[in-house]
Design an enzyme around this catalytic site. Structure first.
Site, PDB file in Angstrom:
ATOM      1  N   THR A  55       2.853   0.646  15.136  1.00 10.02           N
ATOM      2  CA  THR A  55       2.420   0.641  16.248  1.00 10.02           C
ATOM      3  C   THR A  55       3.004   2.072  16.778  1.00 10.02           C
ATOM      4  O   THR A  55       2.193   2.513  17.942  1.00 10.02           O
ATOM      5  CB  THR A  55       3.002  -0.145  17.414  1.00 10.02           C
ATOM      6  OG1 THR A  55       4.360  -0.215  17.797  1.00 10.02           O
ATOM      7  CG2 THR A  55       2.397  -1.800  16.952  1.00 10.02           C
ATOM      8  N   ASN A  61       0.860  -1.253   0.026  1.00 13.20           N
ATOM      9  CA  ASN A  61       0.038  -0.005   0.022  1.00 13.20           C
ATOM     10  C   ASN A  61       0.989   1.358  -0.069  1.00 13.20           C
ATOM     11  O   ASN A  61       2.072   1.269   0.431  1.00 13.20           O
ATOM     12  CB  ASN A  61      -0.881   0.073   1.322  1.00 13.20           C
ATOM     13  CG  ASN A  61      -0.035  -0.216   2.386  1.00 13.20           C
ATOM     14  OD1 ASN A  61      -0.223  -1.169   3.174  1.00 13.20           O
ATOM     15  ND2 ASN A  61       0.496   0.846   3.124  1.00 13.20           N
ATOM     16  N   ASN A  95      15.377   0.501   7.749  1.00  8.49           N
ATOM     17  CA  ASN A  95      15.825  -0.515   8.670  1.00  8.49           C
ATOM     18  C   ASN A  95      16.877  -1.444   7.966  1.00  8.49           C
ATOM     19  O   ASN A  95      17.773  -1.785   8.740  1.00  8.49           O
ATOM     20  CB  ASN A  95      14.521  -1.053   9.117  1.00  8.49           C
ATOM     21  CG  ASN A  95      13.725  -0.312   9.930  1.00  8.49           C
ATOM     22  OD1 ASN A  95      13.690   0.764  10.271  1.00  8.49           O
ATOM     23  ND2 ASN A  95      12.527  -0.814  10.280  1.00  8.49           N
ATOM     24  N   ALA A 109       5.613   2.868  18.295  1.00  9.59           N
ATOM     25  CA  ALA A 109       6.524   2.486  19.445  1.00  9.59           C
ATOM     26  C   ALA A 109       8.052   3.432  18.826  1.00  9.59           C
ATOM     27  O   ALA A 109       8.570   2.758  17.770  1.00  9.59           O
ATOM     28  CB  ALA A 109       6.597   1.330  19.984  1.00  9.59           C
ATOM     29  N   THR A 125      12.390   1.386  14.146  1.00 10.11           N
ATOM     30  CA  THR A 125      11.863   2.246  13.251  1.00 10.11           C
ATOM     31  C   THR A 125      12.716   3.896  13.602  1.00 10.11           C
ATOM     32  O   THR A 125      13.374   4.405  12.795  1.00 10.11           O
ATOM     33  CB  THR A 125      10.498   2.735  13.219  1.00 10.11           C
ATOM     34  OG1 THR A 125       9.658   1.873  13.078  1.00 10.11           O
ATOM     35  CG2 THR A 125      10.204   3.999  12.377  1.00 10.11           C
ATOM     36  N   HIS A 152      10.535  -6.395  12.615  1.00 10.53           N
ATOM     37  CA  HIS A 152      11.475  -5.518  12.777  1.00 10.53           C
ATOM     38  C   HIS A 152      13.040  -6.076  12.086  1.00 10.53           C
ATOM     39  O   HIS A 152      13.742  -6.374  12.706  1.00 10.53           O
ATOM     40  CB  HIS A 152      11.984  -5.291  14.182  1.00 10.53           C
ATOM     41  CG  HIS A 152      10.633  -4.589  14.877  1.00 10.53           C
ATOM     42  ND1 HIS A 152      10.383  -4.884  16.472  1.00 10.53           N
ATOM     43  CD2 HIS A 152       9.855  -3.919  14.758  1.00 10.53           C
ATOM     44  CE1 HIS A 152       9.373  -4.117  16.766  1.00 10.53           C
ATOM     45  NE2 HIS A 152       8.907  -3.472  15.526  1.00 10.53           N
ATOM     46  N   VAL A 175       8.862   0.892  -9.051  1.00 11.02           N
ATOM     47  CA  VAL A 175      10.251   0.902  -9.672  1.00 11.02           C
ATOM     48  C   VAL A 175      10.638  -0.476  -9.901  1.00 11.02           C
ATOM     49  O   VAL A 175      10.979  -1.243  -8.867  1.00 11.02           O
ATOM     50  CB  VAL A 175      11.110   1.561  -8.807  1.00 11.02           C
ATOM     51  CG1 VAL A 175      12.610   1.763  -9.569  1.00 11.02           C
ATOM     52  CG2 VAL A 175      10.714   3.020  -8.809  1.00 11.02           C
ATOM     53  N   MET A 226       4.595   0.342   5.660  1.00 12.09           N
ATOM     54  CA  MET A 226       4.334   0.113   6.918  1.00 12.09           C
ATOM     55  C   MET A 226       4.258   1.295   7.682  1.00 12.09           C
ATOM     56  O   MET A 226       3.692   1.329   9.077  1.00 12.09           O
ATOM     57  CB  MET A 226       5.753  -0.657   7.580  1.00 12.09           C
ATOM     58  CG  MET A 226       5.425  -1.288   8.866  1.00 12.09           C
ATOM     59  SD  MET A 226       4.230  -2.580   8.874  1.00 12.09           S
ATOM     60  CE  MET A 226       3.919  -2.838  10.835  1.00 12.09           C
TER      61      MET A 226
END
Length: 505
Positions: free
Chosen positions: A119, A110, A467, A121, A479, A433, A228, A114
Protein backbone atom coordinates in the site's frame (compact mmCIF):
# COMPACT_ATOMS: atom_id res chain seq x y z
CA UNK A 1 33.52 -14.15 -8.52
CA UNK A 2 30.77 -11.66 -7.68
CA UNK A 3 31.22 -9.28 -4.79
CA UNK A 4 27.67 -9.50 -3.40
CA UNK A 5 24.78 -11.90 -3.91
CA UNK A 6 21.40 -10.50 -2.84
CA UNK A 7 18.66 -13.08 -2.35
CA UNK A 8 15.34 -11.41 -3.14
CA UNK A 9 14.63 -8.46 -5.43
CA UNK A 10 11.98 -6.71 -3.37
CA UNK A 11 12.22 -3.35 -1.63
CA UNK A 12 14.89 -4.52 0.81
CA UNK A 13 17.07 -6.20 -1.80
CA UNK A 14 16.77 -3.15 -4.04
CA UNK A 15 17.80 -0.88 -1.17
CA UNK A 16 20.89 -2.96 -0.41
CA UNK A 17 21.85 -2.84 -4.09
CA UNK A 18 21.28 0.92 -4.24
CA UNK A 19 23.42 1.59 -1.18
CA UNK A 20 26.22 -0.60 -2.52
CA UNK A 21 26.11 1.02 -5.93
CA UNK A 22 26.02 4.59 -4.63
CA UNK A 23 29.13 3.87 -2.58
CA UNK A 24 31.09 1.92 -5.21
CA UNK A 25 30.32 1.75 -8.96
CA UNK A 26 32.64 -1.25 -9.31
CA UNK A 27 30.96 -3.58 -6.82
CA UNK A 28 29.70 -6.62 -8.73
CA UNK A 29 26.12 -7.27 -7.61
CA UNK A 30 23.77 -10.15 -8.42
CA UNK A 31 20.11 -10.17 -7.36
CA UNK A 32 18.39 -13.55 -7.56
CA UNK A 33 14.59 -13.36 -7.49
CA UNK A 34 12.60 -16.57 -7.76
CA UNK A 35 9.30 -15.26 -9.06
CA UNK A 36 8.31 -14.29 -12.61
CA UNK A 37 7.87 -10.67 -13.67
CA UNK A 38 4.38 -9.13 -13.60
CA UNK A 39 3.93 -6.72 -16.48
CA UNK A 40 6.67 -5.39 -18.75
CA UNK A 41 9.03 -3.94 -16.13
CA UNK A 42 10.73 -5.91 -13.32
CA UNK A 43 10.05 -4.40 -9.91
CA UNK A 44 7.40 -1.90 -11.01
CA UNK A 45 4.57 -1.29 -8.56
CA UNK A 46 1.32 -2.67 -9.96
CA UNK A 47 -0.43 0.63 -9.28
CA UNK A 48 1.73 2.13 -12.01
CA UNK A 49 1.69 -0.65 -14.62
CA UNK A 50 0.16 0.68 -17.84
CA UNK A 51 -1.55 -2.61 -18.77
CA UNK A 52 -5.25 -1.93 -17.98
CA UNK A 53 -5.98 -5.54 -17.01
CA UNK A 54 -3.15 -5.66 -14.48
CA UNK A 55 -4.03 -2.21 -13.16
CA UNK A 56 -7.70 -3.10 -12.71
CA UNK A 57 -6.88 -6.37 -10.97
CA UNK A 58 -4.51 -4.63 -8.56
CA UNK A 59 -6.97 -1.87 -7.72
CA UNK A 60 -9.81 -4.32 -7.19
CA UNK A 61 -7.64 -6.15 -4.65
CA UNK A 62 -6.71 -3.06 -2.65
CA UNK A 63 -10.12 -1.38 -2.73
CA UNK A 64 -10.99 -2.76 0.72
CA UNK A 65 -7.91 -1.16 2.27
CA UNK A 66 -7.12 -4.49 3.93
CA UNK A 67 -3.81 -5.94 2.85
CA UNK A 68 -4.73 -9.55 3.41
CA UNK A 69 -7.43 -9.18 0.77
CA UNK A 70 -4.71 -9.01 -1.88
CA UNK A 71 -5.08 -12.79 -1.95
CA UNK A 72 -8.81 -13.04 -1.48
CA UNK A 73 -10.56 -13.92 1.76
CA UNK A 74 -9.75 -17.64 1.76
CA UNK A 75 -6.81 -19.79 0.69
CA UNK A 76 -6.95 -21.26 -2.76
CA UNK A 77 -6.39 -24.94 -3.42
CA UNK A 78 -2.85 -26.24 -3.86
CA UNK A 79 -1.30 -24.26 -6.71
CA UNK A 80 0.41 -27.30 -8.27
CA UNK A 81 3.77 -27.26 -10.04
CA UNK A 82 5.78 -24.14 -9.28
CA UNK A 83 6.65 -23.49 -12.92
CA UNK A 84 2.92 -23.21 -13.68
CA UNK A 85 2.09 -20.78 -10.86
CA UNK A 86 0.89 -17.40 -12.06
CA UNK A 87 2.69 -14.45 -10.44
CA UNK A 88 0.87 -12.80 -7.56
CA UNK A 89 0.02 -13.16 -3.88
CA UNK A 90 -0.72 -16.54 -2.29
CA UNK A 91 -1.74 -17.76 1.14
CA UNK A 92 0.91 -19.90 2.80
CA UNK A 93 -1.56 -22.78 2.89
CA UNK A 94 -1.90 -22.62 -0.89
CA UNK A 95 1.85 -23.13 -1.21
CA UNK A 96 1.84 -26.27 0.90
CA UNK A 97 2.59 -24.80 4.33
CA UNK A 98 0.61 -25.50 7.51
CA UNK A 99 -0.67 -22.06 8.46
CA UNK A 100 -3.82 -22.99 10.37
CA UNK A 101 -2.78 -20.76 13.30
CA UNK A 102 -2.13 -17.79 10.99
CA UNK A 103 -4.70 -18.51 8.29
CA UNK A 104 -4.45 -15.21 6.40
CA UNK A 105 -0.64 -15.21 6.15
CA UNK A 106 0.44 -14.67 2.57
CA UNK A 107 3.57 -14.10 0.51
CA UNK A 108 4.29 -12.79 -2.97
CA UNK A 109 5.33 -15.11 -5.77
CA UNK A 110 6.68 -12.65 -8.32
CA UNK A 111 9.76 -10.61 -9.10
CA UNK A 112 9.89 -7.67 -6.73
CA UNK A 113 8.08 -9.54 -3.96
CA UNK A 114 5.63 -7.57 -1.87
CA UNK A 115 7.31 -4.43 -3.19
CA UNK A 116 5.06 -4.43 -6.25
CA UNK A 117 1.86 -4.94 -4.22
CA UNK A 118 2.22 -2.93 -0.99
CA UNK A 119 0.00 0.00 0.00
CA UNK A 120 3.09 2.25 0.33
CA UNK A 121 2.13 3.44 3.84
CA UNK A 122 5.30 4.42 5.70
CA UNK A 123 4.60 5.60 9.26
CA UNK A 124 7.71 5.80 11.42
CA UNK A 125 8.43 3.72 14.53
CA UNK A 126 8.48 5.42 17.92
CA UNK A 127 9.11 4.56 21.55
CA UNK A 128 9.37 0.83 22.22
CA UNK A 129 9.25 0.10 18.50
CA UNK A 130 12.87 1.27 18.26
CA UNK A 131 15.53 -1.28 19.34
CA UNK A 132 17.01 -0.12 22.66
CA UNK A 133 20.46 -1.53 21.87
CA UNK A 134 21.01 0.58 18.75
CA UNK A 135 22.63 4.01 19.09
CA UNK A 136 19.78 6.53 18.87
CA UNK A 137 21.59 9.01 16.59
CA UNK A 138 22.63 6.21 14.25
CA UNK A 139 19.08 4.90 14.20
CA UNK A 140 17.68 8.31 13.29
CA UNK A 141 20.16 8.61 10.44
CA UNK A 142 19.31 5.13 9.18
CA UNK A 143 15.60 5.85 9.41
CA UNK A 144 16.07 9.09 7.45
CA UNK A 145 18.00 7.22 4.78
CA UNK A 146 15.30 4.54 4.64
CA UNK A 147 12.75 7.29 4.01
CA UNK A 148 14.90 8.73 1.21
CA UNK A 149 15.21 5.33 -0.47
CA UNK A 150 11.46 4.82 -0.29
CA UNK A 151 10.82 8.40 -1.46
CA UNK A 152 8.44 9.05 1.41
CA UNK A 153 5.85 11.78 0.89
CA UNK A 154 4.63 13.12 4.22
CA UNK A 155 1.46 14.68 2.82
CA UNK A 156 0.40 12.70 -0.24
CA UNK A 157 -3.29 13.72 -0.37
CA UNK A 158 -4.66 17.29 -0.42
CA UNK A 159 -6.80 18.54 2.46
CA UNK A 160 -10.56 18.72 2.03
CA UNK A 161 -13.26 20.43 4.04
CA UNK A 162 -14.72 17.11 5.20
CA UNK A 163 -11.28 15.75 6.00
CA UNK A 164 -10.48 18.74 8.18
CA UNK A 165 -13.73 18.27 10.11
CA UNK A 166 -13.11 14.54 10.60
CA UNK A 167 -9.53 15.02 11.77
CA UNK A 168 -10.53 17.82 14.15
CA UNK A 169 -13.16 15.54 15.68
CA UNK A 170 -10.66 12.69 16.11
CA UNK A 171 -7.99 15.06 17.45
CA UNK A 172 -10.38 16.27 20.14
CA UNK A 173 -11.31 12.71 21.05
CA UNK A 174 -7.68 11.67 21.63
CA UNK A 175 -6.27 14.97 22.92
CA UNK A 176 -5.74 13.74 26.47
CA UNK A 177 -3.89 10.56 25.52
CA UNK A 178 -1.81 11.60 22.51
CA UNK A 179 1.86 12.26 23.17
CA UNK A 180 3.23 15.58 21.83
CA UNK A 181 3.34 15.49 18.05
CA UNK A 182 1.48 12.16 17.98
CA UNK A 183 -1.99 13.39 17.09
CA UNK A 184 -3.82 12.53 13.88
CA UNK A 185 -1.88 13.61 10.79
CA UNK A 186 -1.49 12.72 7.10
CA UNK A 187 -0.33 9.17 6.52
CA UNK A 188 3.19 9.25 5.04
CA UNK A 189 3.39 7.22 1.85
CA UNK A 190 6.15 6.07 -0.45
CA UNK A 191 4.52 7.86 -3.37
CA UNK A 192 5.44 10.96 -5.34
CA UNK A 193 3.39 12.86 -7.90
CA UNK A 194 4.52 12.78 -11.49
CA UNK A 195 4.28 15.69 -13.94
CA UNK A 196 0.61 14.90 -14.46
CA UNK A 197 -0.16 14.95 -10.73
CA UNK A 198 -0.59 11.16 -10.44
CA UNK A 199 0.77 9.54 -7.27
CA UNK A 200 3.41 6.99 -8.33
CA UNK A 201 4.26 4.29 -5.77
CA UNK A 202 7.81 3.32 -4.94
CA UNK A 203 8.67 -0.14 -6.19
CA UNK A 204 12.05 -1.89 -6.26
CA UNK A 205 12.78 -0.44 -9.71
CA UNK A 206 12.41 3.08 -8.34
CA UNK A 207 14.83 2.41 -5.49
CA UNK A 208 17.41 0.76 -7.78
CA UNK A 209 16.67 1.68 -11.42
CA UNK A 210 18.90 -1.04 -12.99
CA UNK A 211 16.29 -3.55 -11.84
CA UNK A 212 14.09 -2.15 -14.61
CA UNK A 213 16.94 -2.29 -17.13
CA UNK A 214 20.00 -4.23 -16.00
CA UNK A 215 21.85 -3.22 -19.18
CA UNK A 216 22.35 0.27 -17.72
CA UNK A 217 24.75 -1.14 -15.09
CA UNK A 218 27.57 -3.38 -16.36
CA UNK A 219 28.36 -4.60 -12.83
CA UNK A 220 24.80 -5.68 -12.02
CA UNK A 221 22.95 -8.88 -12.91
CA UNK A 222 19.25 -9.50 -12.26
CA UNK A 223 18.14 -13.12 -12.31
CA UNK A 224 14.35 -13.51 -12.28
CA UNK A 225 12.64 -16.89 -12.24
CA UNK A 226 15.73 -18.11 -10.40
CA UNK A 227 15.41 -19.45 -6.87
CA UNK A 228 18.19 -19.72 -4.33
CA UNK A 229 17.62 -23.14 -2.82
CA UNK A 230 20.76 -23.47 -0.67
CA UNK A 231 23.67 -21.41 0.57
CA UNK A 232 27.10 -22.99 0.23
CA UNK A 233 29.16 -22.46 3.37
CA UNK A 234 31.99 -23.82 5.46
CA UNK A 235 33.94 -22.57 8.44
CA UNK A 236 31.70 -19.58 9.07
CA UNK A 237 31.91 -18.30 5.51
CA UNK A 238 29.28 -18.42 2.78
CA UNK A 239 31.02 -19.18 -0.52
CA UNK A 240 27.95 -18.80 -2.71
CA UNK A 241 24.64 -20.46 -3.43
CA UNK A 242 22.86 -23.11 -5.44
CA UNK A 243 20.42 -21.56 -7.89
CA UNK A 244 17.52 -23.28 -9.59
CA UNK A 245 15.82 -22.16 -12.77
CA UNK A 246 12.10 -22.36 -11.95
CA UNK A 247 10.96 -23.23 -15.46
CA UNK A 248 13.50 -25.95 -16.29
CA UNK A 249 14.46 -27.12 -12.82
CA UNK A 250 18.14 -26.95 -13.76
CA UNK A 251 20.56 -26.01 -10.97
CA UNK A 252 23.89 -24.26 -10.93
CA UNK A 253 26.23 -22.64 -8.43
CA UNK A 254 27.16 -19.00 -8.07
CA UNK A 255 30.05 -17.62 -6.03
CA UNK A 256 30.07 -14.37 -4.07
CA UNK A 257 32.28 -12.74 -1.47
CA UNK A 258 29.25 -11.70 0.62
CA UNK A 259 25.59 -12.72 0.67
CA UNK A 260 22.58 -10.73 1.88
CA UNK A 261 19.33 -12.67 2.32
CA UNK A 262 16.27 -10.42 1.80
CA UNK A 263 13.76 -13.10 0.83
CA UNK A 264 11.01 -12.08 3.31
CA UNK A 265 10.03 -12.86 6.90
CA UNK A 266 8.92 -16.40 5.97
CA UNK A 267 11.41 -17.41 3.29
CA UNK A 268 14.62 -15.91 4.69
CA UNK A 269 14.64 -18.23 7.71
CA UNK A 270 13.41 -21.07 5.50
CA UNK A 271 16.48 -20.67 3.25
CA UNK A 272 18.85 -20.56 6.21
CA UNK A 273 17.30 -23.73 7.62
CA UNK A 274 17.52 -25.49 4.24
CA UNK A 275 21.19 -24.52 4.13
CA UNK A 276 21.93 -26.06 7.52
CA UNK A 277 22.27 -22.66 9.19
CA UNK A 278 20.10 -23.12 12.25
CA UNK A 279 20.72 -20.77 15.17
CA UNK A 280 18.35 -21.37 18.12
CA UNK A 281 16.27 -18.24 17.40
CA UNK A 282 15.74 -19.04 13.72
CA UNK A 283 12.03 -18.73 12.90
CA UNK A 284 11.14 -17.82 16.49
CA UNK A 285 9.67 -14.57 17.86
CA UNK A 286 7.26 -14.29 14.92
CA UNK A 287 5.20 -11.17 15.55
CA UNK A 288 2.31 -9.36 13.90
CA UNK A 289 -0.01 -6.72 15.28
CA UNK A 290 -3.68 -7.66 15.52
CA UNK A 291 -5.88 -5.96 12.93
CA UNK A 292 -9.31 -4.54 13.82
CA UNK A 293 -10.91 -3.03 10.74
CA UNK A 294 -13.96 -0.79 10.69
CA UNK A 295 -15.86 1.89 8.83
CA UNK A 296 -18.51 4.52 9.55
CA UNK A 297 -20.56 6.87 7.39
CA UNK A 298 -19.76 10.36 8.63
CA UNK A 299 -22.79 12.45 9.58
CA UNK A 300 -22.55 15.72 7.61
CA UNK A 301 -25.24 17.45 9.65
CA UNK A 302 -23.65 16.65 12.98
CA UNK A 303 -20.07 17.35 11.83
CA UNK A 304 -20.96 20.39 9.72
CA UNK A 305 -19.62 19.67 6.25
CA UNK A 306 -21.34 20.02 2.90
CA UNK A 307 -22.12 16.58 1.47
CA UNK A 308 -22.81 17.98 -1.99
CA UNK A 309 -19.32 19.53 -2.14
CA UNK A 310 -17.40 16.35 -1.34
CA UNK A 311 -14.47 15.67 -3.69
CA UNK A 312 -14.04 12.37 -5.46
CA UNK A 313 -10.80 10.37 -5.50
CA UNK A 314 -8.12 11.39 -7.95
CA UNK A 315 -7.53 9.21 -11.00
CA UNK A 316 -6.04 5.89 -9.99
CA UNK A 317 -6.85 6.30 -6.30
CA UNK A 318 -9.33 4.56 -4.04
CA UNK A 319 -9.26 7.04 -1.15
CA UNK A 320 -9.91 10.77 -0.99
CA UNK A 321 -7.62 11.21 2.04
CA UNK A 322 -5.40 8.95 4.12
CA UNK A 323 -4.63 9.80 7.76
CA UNK A 324 -2.55 8.28 10.52
CA UNK A 325 -3.27 8.28 14.24
CA UNK A 326 0.03 7.12 15.79
CA UNK A 327 0.26 5.21 19.02
CA UNK A 328 1.46 7.09 22.11
CA UNK A 329 2.64 4.23 24.32
CA UNK A 330 0.58 2.91 27.18
CA UNK A 331 -1.79 5.89 27.22
CA UNK A 332 -2.84 5.30 23.61
CA UNK A 333 -1.41 1.95 22.48
CA UNK A 334 -2.99 1.69 19.02
CA UNK A 335 -2.24 2.93 15.54
CA UNK A 336 -5.31 3.89 13.55
CA UNK A 337 -5.34 4.19 9.78
CA UNK A 338 -8.06 6.56 8.63
CA UNK A 339 -8.99 6.38 4.96
CA UNK A 340 -11.92 8.28 3.46
CA UNK A 341 -14.06 7.48 0.45
CA UNK A 342 -16.88 9.35 -1.34
CA UNK A 343 -19.86 7.42 -2.66
CA UNK A 344 -21.43 9.01 -5.74
CA UNK A 345 -24.53 8.30 -7.79
CA UNK A 346 -24.35 7.92 -11.57
CA UNK A 347 -25.46 11.53 -12.03
CA UNK A 348 -22.64 12.76 -9.78
CA UNK A 349 -24.77 13.35 -6.69
CA UNK A 350 -22.76 12.80 -3.51
CA UNK A 351 -24.40 10.08 -1.45
CA UNK A 352 -22.10 9.48 1.51
CA UNK A 353 -18.65 10.06 2.99
CA UNK A 354 -17.19 6.89 4.49
CA UNK A 355 -14.40 6.93 7.06
CA UNK A 356 -12.43 3.74 7.37
CA UNK A 357 -10.95 3.30 10.83
CA UNK A 358 -8.61 0.32 11.08
CA UNK A 359 -6.72 -0.25 14.31
CA UNK A 360 -3.33 -1.98 14.62
CA UNK A 361 -2.95 -3.50 18.07
CA UNK A 362 0.50 -4.44 19.41
CA UNK A 363 0.99 -8.05 20.45
CA UNK A 364 3.51 -9.47 22.88
CA UNK A 365 6.71 -10.97 21.50
CA UNK A 366 6.71 -14.67 22.32
CA UNK A 367 9.42 -17.19 21.47
CA UNK A 368 6.77 -19.86 20.89
CA UNK A 369 5.16 -17.80 18.12
CA UNK A 370 7.37 -19.29 15.48
CA UNK A 371 7.96 -21.08 12.21
CA UNK A 372 8.66 -24.78 12.52
CA UNK A 373 10.68 -26.28 9.66
CA UNK A 374 10.29 -29.87 8.52
CA UNK A 375 13.30 -32.09 7.87
CA UNK A 376 11.18 -34.51 5.84
CA UNK A 377 8.37 -32.65 4.06
CA UNK A 378 8.69 -29.94 1.42
CA UNK A 379 6.33 -27.26 0.16
CA UNK A 380 5.36 -26.39 -3.42
CA UNK A 381 8.71 -24.66 -3.81
CA UNK A 382 10.66 -27.72 -2.75
CA UNK A 383 11.80 -26.04 0.47
CA UNK A 384 11.37 -27.32 4.06
CA UNK A 385 7.65 -27.24 4.83
CA UNK A 386 6.61 -24.58 7.32
CA UNK A 387 4.24 -25.00 10.23
CA UNK A 388 3.22 -21.65 11.65
CA UNK A 389 2.67 -21.49 15.40
CA UNK A 390 0.95 -18.28 16.44
CA UNK A 391 -1.46 -17.18 19.13
CA UNK A 392 -2.50 -14.10 21.04
CA UNK A 393 -1.62 -13.85 24.71
CA UNK A 394 -4.08 -12.89 27.44
CA UNK A 395 -2.61 -9.39 27.39
CA UNK A 396 -3.08 -9.22 23.62
CA UNK A 397 -6.74 -10.09 23.97
CA UNK A 398 -7.20 -7.42 26.63
CA UNK A 399 -5.75 -4.84 24.26
CA UNK A 400 -7.99 -6.06 21.46
CA UNK A 401 -11.03 -5.46 23.64
CA UNK A 402 -9.69 -2.02 24.55
CA UNK A 403 -9.26 -1.31 20.83
CA UNK A 404 -12.88 -2.29 20.21
CA UNK A 405 -14.01 0.29 22.79
CA UNK A 406 -11.73 2.93 21.30
CA UNK A 407 -12.97 2.21 17.80
CA UNK A 408 -16.55 2.44 19.05
CA UNK A 409 -15.88 5.86 20.56
CA UNK A 410 -14.30 7.06 17.33
CA UNK A 411 -17.17 5.72 15.24
CA UNK A 412 -19.79 7.25 17.52
CA UNK A 413 -18.04 10.63 17.30
CA UNK A 414 -18.27 10.61 13.50
CA UNK A 415 -21.64 9.04 12.77
CA UNK A 416 -23.83 6.07 13.58
CA UNK A 417 -21.45 3.14 14.11
CA UNK A 418 -22.64 -0.47 14.49
CA UNK A 419 -19.69 -2.75 15.35
CA UNK A 420 -21.77 -5.83 14.59
CA UNK A 421 -21.86 -4.92 10.91
CA UNK A 422 -19.14 -2.29 10.51
CA UNK A 423 -16.22 -3.76 12.45
CA UNK A 424 -14.27 -7.00 12.21
CA UNK A 425 -11.28 -8.50 13.98
CA UNK A 426 -9.39 -10.09 11.11
CA UNK A 427 -7.61 -13.42 11.16
CA UNK A 428 -3.92 -13.46 12.09
CA UNK A 429 -1.82 -12.80 9.01
CA UNK A 430 -4.14 -10.25 7.39
CA UNK A 431 -1.89 -7.25 7.94
CA UNK A 432 1.08 -8.98 6.22
CA UNK A 433 3.32 -7.06 8.65
CA UNK A 434 5.33 -10.04 9.92
CA UNK A 435 8.53 -9.50 11.90
CA UNK A 436 11.06 -11.26 14.10
CA UNK A 437 11.97 -14.57 12.47
CA UNK A 438 15.60 -13.56 11.79
CA UNK A 439 15.70 -10.86 14.46
CA UNK A 440 18.70 -8.80 15.43
CA UNK A 441 20.05 -8.61 18.94
CA UNK A 442 22.94 -7.17 20.96
CA UNK A 443 24.54 -10.53 21.80
CA UNK A 444 24.76 -14.09 20.51
CA UNK A 445 22.74 -15.49 23.40
CA UNK A 446 20.26 -17.68 21.53
CA UNK A 447 17.52 -15.04 21.30
CA UNK A 448 18.58 -13.48 18.00
CA UNK A 449 19.81 -14.56 14.57
CA UNK A 450 22.01 -11.58 13.68
CA UNK A 451 23.92 -8.73 15.26
CA UNK A 452 22.85 -5.06 15.08
CA UNK A 453 24.63 -4.79 11.71
CA UNK A 454 22.49 -7.67 10.37
CA UNK A 455 25.42 -10.13 10.19
CA UNK A 456 24.29 -13.65 11.04
CA UNK A 457 25.93 -14.86 14.23
CA UNK A 458 28.87 -17.17 13.59
CA UNK A 459 29.37 -16.04 10.00
CA UNK A 460 31.84 -13.60 8.53
CA UNK A 461 30.01 -12.67 5.32
CA UNK A 462 26.33 -13.61 5.65
CA UNK A 463 23.73 -10.92 6.32
CA UNK A 464 19.95 -10.73 6.55
CA UNK A 465 17.76 -7.69 5.91
CA UNK A 466 14.08 -6.88 5.94
CA UNK A 467 11.10 -7.00 8.27
CA UNK A 468 12.14 -10.35 9.71
CA UNK A 469 15.17 -8.67 11.29
CA UNK A 470 13.03 -6.22 13.30
CA UNK A 471 13.23 -7.36 16.95
CA UNK A 472 10.49 -5.19 18.45
CA UNK A 473 6.71 -5.40 18.50
CA UNK A 474 5.59 -2.90 15.88
CA UNK A 475 2.36 -0.96 16.04
CA UNK A 476 3.07 0.89 12.81
CA UNK A 477 3.28 -0.61 9.31
CA UNK A 478 6.54 -2.49 9.02
CA UNK A 479 8.18 -1.44 5.74
CA UNK A 480 9.95 1.76 6.77
CA UNK A 481 11.32 0.10 9.91
CA UNK A 482 12.38 -2.95 7.91
CA UNK A 483 14.15 -0.70 5.43
CA UNK A 484 16.48 0.54 8.17
CA UNK A 485 17.86 -3.01 8.37
CA UNK A 486 18.67 -2.93 4.64
CA UNK A 487 20.57 0.33 5.21
CA UNK A 488 22.48 -1.24 8.08
CA UNK A 489 23.25 -4.45 6.23
CA UNK A 490 24.52 -2.57 3.18
CA UNK A 491 26.80 -0.43 5.34
CA UNK A 492 28.25 -3.54 6.99
CA UNK A 493 28.80 -5.23 3.61
CA UNK A 494 30.50 -2.11 2.28
CA UNK A 495 32.81 -2.03 5.27
CA UNK A 496 33.76 -5.64 4.69
CA UNK A 497 34.14 -5.19 0.91
CA UNK A 498 36.34 -2.10 1.34
CA UNK A 499 38.58 -3.92 3.83
CA UNK A 500 38.92 -6.89 1.50
CA UNK A 501 39.88 -4.68 -1.45
CA UNK A 502 42.48 -2.88 0.65
CA UNK A 503 44.01 -6.22 1.61
CA UNK A 504 44.39 -7.27 -2.04
CA UNK A 505 47.79 -6.57 -3.62
Amino acid sequence: MNDVLIVGGGLMGAAVARELRDADPDVRIVIADGGPVIGPTPGQHLHDVADPEIWERYNQRVASGIQGFYTGVAPTSDVGALADVEPGMYHLTSLGEDAAEMPAASIAWNAGGMGVHWTAATPAPWGDEIPSFVDSAEWRNDLDRAGELLRVNRNPFPDTEAGRVVTATIEKLFAEVDAPGRGIQPMPMAAQRDAGGVLRRTGPNVIFPPIADAATDPNFTLLTGTRVIRLIHEGGKVRGAVLQDVESGATREIRAAATVVCADTMRSPQLLFASGIRPPALGRYLNEHAFLTGRVLADPQRLGFDLSALPTPADGEIMVEHYWLPHSGAAQPFQAQIGTQTFTAEDGTRLAYQVGASFYIPTEIQADNRLEFSDEETDVMGMPRLTVHFGWSERDRELIEQARRTQQALGDALGSFDPATESALLDPGCSLHFTGTVRMGPADDGTSVCDPDCRVWGFDNLYVAGNGVVPTALVCNSTLTGMTTAVRAARAVLGRTSSRKQEQP
